[in-house]
Design a protein around this motif. Structure first.
Motif, PDB file in Angstrom:
ATOM      1  N   GLU A   1       5.117   9.352  -8.174  1.00  0.00           N
ATOM      2  CA  GLU A   1       5.683   8.611  -9.304  1.00  0.00           C
ATOM      3  C   GLU A   1       7.203   8.647  -9.356  1.00  0.00           C
TER       4      GLU A   1
ATOM      5  N   GLY B   1      -4.733  -3.099  -0.125  1.00  0.00           N
ATOM      6  CA  GLY B   1      -5.437  -2.471   0.995  1.00  0.00           C
ATOM      7  C   GLY B   1      -6.437  -3.429   1.610  1.00  0.00           C
TER       8      GLY B   1
ATOM      9  N   GLN C   1      -9.873  -1.273  -7.628  1.00  0.00           N
ATOM     10  CA  GLN C   1     -10.233  -0.690  -6.336  1.00  0.00           C
ATOM     11  C   GLN C   1     -11.687  -0.995  -6.023  1.00  0.00           C
TER      12      GLN C   1
ATOM     13  N   GLN D   1       2.260   1.823  -3.400  1.00  0.00           N
ATOM     14  CA  GLN D   1       1.213   2.313  -4.301  1.00  0.00           C
ATOM     15  C   GLN D   1       0.901   3.789  -4.080  1.00  0.00           C
ATOM     16  N   ASN D   2       1.206   4.304  -2.905  1.00  0.00           N
ATOM     17  CA  ASN D   2       0.900   5.695  -2.605  1.00  0.00           C
ATOM     18  C   ASN D   2       2.106   6.619  -2.720  1.00  0.00           C
TER      19      ASN D   2
ATOM     20  N   ALA E   1       3.595  -0.832  -7.778  1.00  0.00           N
ATOM     21  CA  ALA E   1       2.981   0.482  -7.595  1.00  0.00           C
ATOM     22  C   ALA E   1       1.685   0.642  -8.384  1.00  0.00           C
TER      23      ALA E   1
ATOM     24  N   VAL F   1       0.851  -1.207   0.000  1.00  0.00           N
ATOM     25  CA  VAL F   1       0.000   0.000   0.000  1.00  0.00           C
ATOM     26  C   VAL F   1       0.881   1.249   0.000  1.00  0.00           C
ATOM     27  N   TRP F   2       1.959   1.232   0.777  1.00  0.00           N
ATOM     28  CA  TRP F   2       2.878   2.371   0.840  1.00  0.00           C
ATOM     29  C   TRP F   2       3.493   2.633  -0.544  1.00  0.00           C
TER      30      TRP F   2
ATOM     31  N   VAL G   1      -1.977   0.405  -9.415  1.00  0.00           N
ATOM     32  CA  VAL G   1      -3.271   0.123  -8.803  1.00  0.00           C
ATOM     33  C   VAL G   1      -4.193  -0.265  -9.956  1.00  0.00           C
TER      34      VAL G   1
ATOM     35  N   SER H   1      -7.329  -0.489  -2.682  1.00  0.00           N
ATOM     36  CA  SER H   1      -6.780  -1.376  -3.703  1.00  0.00           C
ATOM     37  C   SER H   1      -6.757  -2.811  -3.166  1.00  0.00           C
TER      38      SER H   1
END
Length: 162
Positions: free
Chosen positions: A94, A141, A133, A90-91, A128, A87-88, A130, A138
């Motif tokens: 870029e 998540g 959802q 993915q957030n 990374a 999750v980290w 996603v 995601s």
């Protein structure tokens, strides 16, 4: 009325089976290919599910429930850590996303086992993306939510009275 200890273990096993079936459906029917962190999370779902199945079949007394519960908590918390890292990643902005790494087969064929495992747990740029959802979360998540739930149920099983 709450389910019995053996039934709760079996419900956890069925839940883990459902998670793996959902992952396989997303992979094969929806064409979503798992990244290294996704595969790692699947491994820990399987570990917790197999521990729950063994406990359901064994139907342990109080000490055995603590052992199964403790092992399940460890598996669920490691899985939650991997899902949290996913999750980290993915957030991340870029420009801070790690570079994409080699494929899983290549890693295990080329690198020593410990290096391949380190790369697997580290994740890469593929992690990374996603691609799906639901309710703003995601796949990693939701997997994190599942691992937290599995850890809580495992703690409850370890501490509950028969």
């Amino acid at each position: 009325m709450l389910p019995g200890i053996r039934q709760t273990y079996f419900i956890v096993f069925l839940g883990c089976t459902g998670l793996i079936l959902a992952a396989l459906y997303m992979q094969h029917a929806m064409g979503m290919h798992p990244c290294p962190l996704c595969i790692t999370q699947r491994i820990f779902v399987i570990v917790v599910g197999l521990l729950a199945l063994l406990a359901a079949l064994h139907n342990p007394a109080a000490f055995g429930r603590k052992i199964y519960g403790g092992l399940s908590i460890i598996g669920a918390l490691i899985g939650a850590g991997v899902a949290g890292r996913h999750v980290w990643i993915q957030n991340l902005p870029e420009d801070q996303v790690p570079a994409c790494g080699p494929g899983l087969e290549y890693m295990f064929e080329t690198f020593p086992l410990m290096d391949a495992l380190r790369l697997l747990f580290q994740g890469d740029g593929n992690c990374a993306d996603v691609v799906w959802q639901f309710l703003g979360l995601s796949i990693p998540g939701w997997t994190l939510v599942a691992f937290v739930g599995l850890a809580v149920i495992s703690l409850w099983q370890a501490l509950r009275k028969a």
